[in-house]
Design a protein around this motif. Structure first.
Motif, PDB file in Angstrom:
ATOM      1  N   SER A  16       0.786  -1.290   0.113  1.00 33.01           N
ATOM      2  CA  SER A  16       0.197   0.370  -0.120  1.00 33.01           C
ATOM      3  C   SER A  16       0.823   1.539   0.036  1.00 33.01           C
ATOM      4  O   SER A  16       0.575   2.157  -0.979  1.00 33.01           O
ATOM      5  N   LEU A  17       1.906   1.054   0.778  1.00 29.09           N
ATOM      6  CA  LEU A  17       2.693   2.439   0.889  1.00 29.09           C
ATOM      7  C   LEU A  17       3.395   3.097  -0.297  1.00 29.09           C
ATOM      8  O   LEU A  17       4.015   4.386  -0.335  1.00 29.09           O
ATOM      9  N   LEU A  18       3.871   1.476  -0.946  1.00 28.54           N
ATOM     10  CA  LEU A  18       4.102   1.825  -1.989  1.00 28.54           C
ATOM     11  C   LEU A  18       3.697   2.360  -3.331  1.00 28.54           C
ATOM     12  O   LEU A  18       4.104   2.566  -4.938  1.00 28.54           O
ATOM     13  N   TYR A 308      -5.358   9.117   2.976  1.00 29.76           N
ATOM     14  CA  TYR A 308      -5.238  11.343   3.992  1.00 29.76           C
ATOM     15  C   TYR A 308      -3.637  11.093   3.634  1.00 29.76           C
ATOM     16  O   TYR A 308      -3.020  11.614   2.973  1.00 29.76           O
ATOM     17  N   THR A 309      -3.173   9.884   5.158  1.00 27.30           N
ATOM     18  CA  THR A 309      -2.276  10.558   5.551  1.00 27.30           C
ATOM     19  C   THR A 309      -1.072  10.150   5.257  1.00 27.30           C
ATOM     20  O   THR A 309      -0.356  11.208   4.407  1.00 27.30           O
ATOM     21  N   ILE A 310      -1.404   9.078   4.402  1.00 24.45           N
ATOM     22  CA  ILE A 310      -0.317   8.875   3.609  1.00 24.45           C
ATOM     23  C   ILE A 310       0.399   9.027   2.143  1.00 24.45           C
ATOM     24  O   ILE A 310       1.556  10.113   1.759  1.00 24.45           O
ATOM     25  N   ILE A 311      -0.717   9.695   1.531  1.00 24.31           N
ATOM     26  CA  ILE A 311      -1.030  10.731   0.436  1.00 24.31           C
ATOM     27  C   ILE A 311      -0.360  12.422   0.717  1.00 24.31           C
ATOM     28  O   ILE A 311       1.302  12.504   0.356  1.00 24.31           O
ATOM     29  N   VAL A 312      -0.317  13.050   2.008  1.00 18.05           N
ATOM     30  CA  VAL A 312       0.432  13.885   2.267  1.00 18.05           C
ATOM     31  C   VAL A 312       1.804  13.882   2.538  1.00 18.05           C
ATOM     32  O   VAL A 312       2.367  14.998   2.832  1.00 18.05           O
ATOM     33  N   TRP A 313       1.809  13.028   3.282  1.00 18.65           N
ATOM     34  CA  TRP A 313       3.402  12.756   4.253  1.00 18.65           C
ATOM     35  C   TRP A 313       4.153  12.652   2.702  1.00 18.65           C
ATOM     36  O   TRP A 313       5.451  12.891   2.880  1.00 18.65           O
ATOM     37  N   LEU A 314       3.831  11.279   1.880  1.00 20.09           N
ATOM     38  CA  LEU A 314       4.690  11.366   0.525  1.00 20.09           C
ATOM     39  C   LEU A 314       4.944  12.278  -0.366  1.00 20.09           C
ATOM     40  O   LEU A 314       5.218  12.866  -1.305  1.00 20.09           O
ATOM     41  N   LEU A 315       3.549  12.752  -0.551  1.00 23.03           N
ATOM     42  CA  LEU A 315       3.079  13.921  -1.901  1.00 23.03           C
ATOM     43  C   LEU A 315       4.375  14.950  -1.777  1.00 23.03           C
ATOM     44  O   LEU A 315       5.295  15.124  -2.979  1.00 23.03           O
ATOM     45  N   PRO A 316       5.273  15.552  -1.027  1.00 22.01           N
ATOM     46  CA  PRO A 316       6.703  16.703  -1.258  1.00 22.01           C
ATOM     47  C   PRO A 316       7.598  15.236  -2.200  1.00 22.01           C
ATOM     48  O   PRO A 316       8.730  15.813  -2.790  1.00 22.01           O
ATOM     49  N   ARG A 317       7.455  14.417  -1.868  1.00 23.58           N
ATOM     50  CA  ARG A 317       8.498  13.438  -3.341  1.00 23.58           C
ATOM     51  C   ARG A 317       8.256  13.755  -4.366  1.00 23.58           C
ATOM     52  O   ARG A 317       9.297  13.014  -4.654  1.00 23.58           O
TER      53      ARG A 317
END
Length: 324
Positions: A16-18, A308-317
């Protein structure tokens, strides 16, 4: 859960994270400009949370909530407050930072009002607080006219409410369980003290004790049954009610430090963009992930707030793939 179940859960979480990281990176690659990337990601959040909201409401109609693991996924009659909150926040962002027509502004304003009303009657205080907090964040730093309006609003509010308890203001709110919970939080319910946060603190102590026993590797992902095996209260066995403390107990310092590095690197990458609008939007999206993950456990791929949480945390990548 047996060993194979923990392995399946770990693979599911990693996949899911990947997948989300791939989504963010791919969206950045196909976006030709910074503004297009931001628009595409907002559409992903909008449509993704709308689908979650629909699934949650359908499950609400088809199943009666009886507690247990189903509540952690879709069947709770309060968990739809989170995607509703997100829809409200995104509506405010679109209304404030894009250039919609007057009819579109009315459309977004209607979505926000509906979201705010729905979250209020859901009796979930944390998403209500985050939704209300978005309003002042939209206009920071304040201009002179906005400062005057804020002072006028504050004086009006002060004259309307009781200066010590705000009881008059609370009395004006529609009757609901949320109103009762807010009154209880401020000690206005005779003989009934606030228990929600204090009960969470007891649960956190259980998970912290588990961390102290295995500080390096933790008990393993989804090890709630092992961590709470000695707990008599069955409701304490459902969740850590805190993503960060839960991760600390389940994965130890190894997993927690990895998450910390991921979040810190994302924040540093976001800070490299010298764009006041981008910074403001990202803070508006980022702050709810910290507040809600402090009182709820969301490191479950099927959880309502996970996407929502993971998208926002990884968004700057995704910013590294853009020509800025």
């Amino acid at each position: 859960m047996d060993t194979s179940s923990y392995l399946i859960y770990g693979i599911w979480t990693l996949f899911s994270l990947l997948s989300i990281l791939l989504l963010v990176s791919y969206t950045a690659v196909i976006s030709t400009t910074f503004s297009e990337f931001s628009l595409n990601i907002s559409q992903v959040l909008w449509k993704g949370n709308f689908i979650i909201l629909v699934l949650d409401l359908i499950s609400l109609l088809l199943s009666k909530t009886k507690g247990g693991m189903l509540n952690i996924f879709f069947a709770s009659n309060t968990f739809w407050a989170y995607p509703t909150m997100i829809m409200g926040i995104l509506a405010l962002i679109k209304m404030r930072f894009t250039s919609p027509s007057f009819s579109k502004k009315l459309y977004y304003a209607a979505i926000f009002i509906i979201s705010l009303t729905s979250v209020y009657f859901s009796a979930r205080r944390s998403p209500l607080f985050c939704l209300v907090l978005t309003l002042p964040l939209l206009y920071l730093p304040l201009k002179l006219r906005q400062i005057f309006l804020l002072i006028l609003f504050s004086l009006t509010t002060y004259s309307f409410t009781d200066s010590t308890t705000g009881k008059d203001f609370l009395n004006s709110l529609p009757d609901s369980y949320m109103k009762y919970r807010i009154e209880r939080m401020f000690g206005l319910v005779h003989g009934r003290e606030e228990t929600s946060y204090s009960e969470r603190q007891k649960i956190w102590n259980i998970y912290l004790d588990a961390f102290y026993q295995k500080p390096v590797t933790g008990e393993g992902l989804a090890a709630v049954n092992r961590i709470t095996v000695t707990t008599k209260n069955k409701t304490d066995r459902l969740s850590a009610h805190n993503t960060f403390i839960g991760l600390l107990a389940e994965t130890g310092l190894s997993g927690s430090l990895l998450l910390f590095v991921v979040i810190l690197r994302s924040v540093l990458m976001a800070g490299r963009i010298r764009n006041a609008t981008w910074t403001k939007i990202y803070l508006i999206l980022f702050i709810p992930t910290l507040l809600i993950n402090w009182v709820e456990y969301n490191l479950i791929p099927g959880q309502i707030f996970f996407l929502y949480t993971i998208i926002v945390w990884l968004l700057p990548r995704g910013l590294q793939y853009l020509k800025i």
